[in-house]
Write a protein that holds these residues in place. Structure first.
Motif, PDB file in Angstrom:
ATOM      1  N   VAL B  57      -6.152  99.934-101.234  1.00  0.00           N
ATOM      2  CA  VAL B  57      -6.558  98.597-101.660  1.00  0.00           C
ATOM      3  C   VAL B  57      -5.504  97.555-101.257  1.00  0.00           C
ATOM      4  O   VAL B  57      -5.809  96.452-100.846  1.00  0.00           O
ATOM      5  CB  VAL B  57      -6.804  98.565-103.187  1.00  0.00           C
ATOM      6  N   VAL B  58      -4.250  97.947-101.413  1.00  0.00           N
ATOM      7  CA  VAL B  58      -3.178  97.048-101.021  1.00  0.00           C
ATOM      8  C   VAL B  58      -2.517  97.595 -99.760  1.00  0.00           C
ATOM      9  O   VAL B  58      -2.248  98.798 -99.666  1.00  0.00           O
ATOM     10  CB  VAL B  58      -2.123  96.917-102.146  1.00  0.00           C
ATOM     11  N   GLY B  59      -2.302  96.732 -98.793  1.00  0.00           N
ATOM     12  CA  GLY B  59      -1.674  97.212 -97.568  1.00  0.00           C
ATOM     13  C   GLY B  59      -1.442  96.082 -96.593  1.00  0.00           C
ATOM     14  O   GLY B  59      -1.999  94.999 -96.750  1.00  0.00           O
ATOM     15  N   ASP B  60      -0.609  96.315 -95.618  1.00  0.00           N
ATOM     16  CA  ASP B  60      -0.358  95.314 -94.592  1.00  0.00           C
ATOM     17  C   ASP B  60      -1.255  95.584 -93.401  1.00  0.00           C
ATOM     18  O   ASP B  60      -1.402  96.730 -92.985  1.00  0.00           O
ATOM     19  CB  ASP B  60       1.103  95.371 -94.135  1.00  0.00           C
ATOM     20  N   PRO B  61      -1.871  94.539 -92.856  1.00  0.00           N
ATOM     21  CA  PRO B  61      -2.713  94.760 -91.676  1.00  0.00           C
ATOM     22  C   PRO B  61      -1.854  95.047 -90.448  1.00  0.00           C
ATOM     23  O   PRO B  61      -0.769  94.484 -90.304  1.00  0.00           O
ATOM     24  CB  PRO B  61      -3.443  93.431 -91.517  1.00  0.00           C
ATOM     25  N   ASP B  62      -2.331  95.932 -89.581  1.00  0.00           N
ATOM     26  CA  ASP B  62      -1.598  96.162 -88.338  1.00  0.00           C
ATOM     27  C   ASP B  62      -2.071  95.160 -87.284  1.00  0.00           C
ATOM     28  O   ASP B  62      -3.056  94.444 -87.469  1.00  0.00           O
ATOM     29  CB  ASP B  62      -1.761  97.609 -87.867  1.00  0.00           C
ATOM     30  N   GLU B  63      -1.354  95.133 -86.180  1.00  0.00           N
ATOM     31  CA  GLU B  63      -1.653  94.205 -85.078  1.00  0.00           C
ATOM     32  C   GLU B  63      -3.115  94.289 -84.641  1.00  0.00           C
ATOM     33  O   GLU B  63      -3.755  93.286 -84.368  1.00  0.00           O
ATOM     34  CB  GLU B  63      -0.783  94.563 -83.861  1.00  0.00           C
ATOM     35  N   GLU B  64      -3.612  95.525 -84.577  1.00  0.00           N
ATOM     36  CA  GLU B  64      -4.972  95.704 -84.055  1.00  0.00           C
ATOM     37  C   GLU B  64      -6.024  95.126 -84.992  1.00  0.00           C
ATOM     38  O   GLU B  64      -6.995  94.519 -84.556  1.00  0.00           O
ATOM     39  CB  GLU B  64      -5.260  97.187 -83.814  1.00  0.00           C
ATOM     40  N   THR B  65      -5.803  95.320 -86.289  1.00  0.00           N
ATOM     41  CA  THR B  65      -6.742  94.763 -87.256  1.00  0.00           C
ATOM     42  C   THR B  65      -6.719  93.241 -87.174  1.00  0.00           C
ATOM     43  O   THR B  65      -7.768  92.583 -87.161  1.00  0.00           O
ATOM     44  CB  THR B  65      -6.377  95.212 -88.687  1.00  0.00           C
ATOM     45  N   MET B  66      -5.525  92.669 -87.096  1.00  0.00           N
ATOM     46  CA  MET B  66      -5.414  91.215 -87.012  1.00  0.00           C
ATOM     47  C   MET B  66      -6.102  90.705 -85.755  1.00  0.00           C
ATOM     48  O   MET B  66      -6.765  89.659 -85.767  1.00  0.00           O
ATOM     49  CB  MET B  66      -3.946  90.803 -87.046  1.00  0.00           C
ATOM     50  N   ALA B  67      -5.969  91.447 -84.679  1.00  0.00           N
ATOM     51  CA  ALA B  67      -6.614  91.042 -83.429  1.00  0.00           C
ATOM     52  C   ALA B  67      -8.134  91.073 -83.573  1.00  0.00           C
ATOM     53  O   ALA B  67      -8.841  90.217 -83.025  1.00  0.00           O
ATOM     54  CB  ALA B  67      -6.164  91.950 -82.289  1.00  0.00           C
ATOM     55  N   ARG B  68      -8.643  92.034 -84.330  1.00  0.00           N
ATOM     56  CA  ARG B  68     -10.101  92.105 -84.537  1.00  0.00           C
ATOM     57  C   ARG B  68     -10.606  90.916 -85.343  1.00  0.00           C
ATOM     58  O   ARG B  68     -11.679  90.382 -85.069  1.00  0.00           O
ATOM     59  CB  ARG B  68     -10.471  93.415 -85.253  1.00  0.00           C
ATOM     60  N   VAL B  69      -9.820  90.509 -86.351  1.00  0.00           N
ATOM     61  CA  VAL B  69     -10.206  89.332 -87.139  1.00  0.00           C
ATOM     62  C   VAL B  69     -10.264  88.114 -86.224  1.00  0.00           C
ATOM     63  O   VAL B  69     -11.206  87.323 -86.257  1.00  0.00           O
ATOM     64  CB  VAL B  69      -9.204  89.101 -88.299  1.00  0.00           C
ATOM     65  N   LYS B  70      -9.246  87.995 -85.375  1.00  0.00           N
ATOM     66  CA  LYS B  70      -9.225  86.887 -84.406  1.00  0.00           C
ATOM     67  C   LYS B  70     -10.428  86.944 -83.483  1.00  0.00           C
ATOM     68  O   LYS B  70     -11.058  85.924 -83.198  1.00  0.00           O
ATOM     69  CB  LYS B  70      -7.947  86.958 -83.564  1.00  0.00           C
ATOM     70  N   ALA B  71     -10.753  88.138 -83.013  1.00  0.00           N
ATOM     71  CA  ALA B  71     -11.886  88.299 -82.105  1.00  0.00           C
ATOM     72  C   ALA B  71     -13.170  87.820 -82.771  1.00  0.00           C
ATOM     73  O   ALA B  71     -13.996  87.134 -82.152  1.00  0.00           O
ATOM     74  CB  ALA B  71     -12.023  89.759 -81.664  1.00  0.00           C
ATOM     75  N   PHE B  72     -13.326  88.159 -84.043  1.00  0.00           N
ATOM     76  CA  PHE B  72     -14.532  87.766 -84.783  1.00  0.00           C
ATOM     77  C   PHE B  72     -14.671  86.240 -84.834  1.00  0.00           C
ATOM     78  O   PHE B  72     -15.721  85.687 -84.493  1.00  0.00           O
ATOM     79  CB  PHE B  72     -14.470  88.355 -86.204  1.00  0.00           C
ATOM     80  N   TYR B  73     -13.602  85.561 -85.221  1.00  0.00           N
ATOM     81  CA  TYR B  73     -13.690  84.102 -85.335  1.00  0.00           C
ATOM     82  C   TYR B  73     -13.704  83.417 -83.964  1.00  0.00           C
ATOM     83  O   TYR B  73     -14.312  82.368 -83.793  1.00  0.00           O
ATOM     84  CB  TYR B  73     -12.593  83.560 -86.260  1.00  0.00           C
TER      85      TYR B  73
END
Lengths: 154, 154
Positions: B57-73
């Motif tokens: 539930v609690v955790g730090d996002p890795d680079e790849e996850t952050m990149a996916r969020v960026k890709a979505f927006y």
């Protein structure tokens, strides 16, 4: 201490400079600056031509420089909020190379939108030049809010 | 391979999913995914309930996850641009704890503005849920642009 920053100058008593000092003090999580005067705290923001010459043209900004850029736009954002009575939200993206973008939004209106570059050289020839720049950005923002008050109120 | 993502489903041929695949491929600087199908590339975005349970539930996002969020927006931003013919600019700020904010601006109009949280768990129950979410954001953005076209054209 930089000659360009004078402790009891009238400028120190303006809204913007006072807010800027407040923003800078907010960065001081460990209270290292507690005994420092307002002029001493603002001093790193003043880049006289001689000082600017010492900074390489290409370089990466350090944490402290980036924090100062944030403080500058946060101060403008706070003044916008004070003047128009609506919430202003600053947002800054900065690459480690010192390129980026800053926006301030009020409701659904973008009241400030700037590209940032060469952030490692961020600074102003004097405090009054810094205040002039801030006043200019502030008045453009407030004019936009006046013209598009409906969007700013969304 | 996740059962939730089916290669030849009609959804793969929609504007949003095609753009999403393009954005994801753009992240692949080293060509590791060259031989991968669209479904394989989108697969990490699909978090079935079972898979979601595996993520703390609690955790730090890795680079790849952050990149996916960026890709979505970024994909949404591109579709806004396509639909309204004006430049749409996405901007995302994300702390390393996975909190942040994303905005998309068109002219001086904020057409999308969202808080981000728990980014390390970013994903959708299915591709069609992802598309629904994107379509919703897109239609809200386009309605705003229609209503405040003058501000969007600034």
């Amino acid at each position: 201490m930089n000659d360009a920053v004078v402790e009891n100058a009238p400028i120190m008593d303006t809204d913007f400079i006072r807010e800027m000092v407040r923003q800078m003090r907010a960065l001081d999580s460990y209270g290292v600056w507690e005994g420092k005067s307002a002029a001493e705290i603002l001093e790193p923001l003043v880049l006289t031509p001689e000082r600017k010459k010492e900074i390489p043209v290409v370089g990466d900004p350090d944490e402290e420089t980036m924090a100062r850029v944030k403080a500058f736009y946060n101060a403008i954002s706070t003044l916008i909020e004070k003047e128009c009575g609506l919430m202003a939200v600053p947002m800054m993206v900065l690459s480690h190379e010192g390129f980026g973008r800053v926006v301030i939004t009020v409701g659904k209106l973008v009241v400030l939108d700037r590209s940032l570059r060469d952030v490692h050289r961020f600074g102003f020839a004097s405090l009054s030049k810094m205040k002039d720049e801030a006043d200019k950005l502030l008045s453009v923002a407030l004019e936009l809010i006046g013209t598009y008050s409906k969007v700013a109120g969304l």
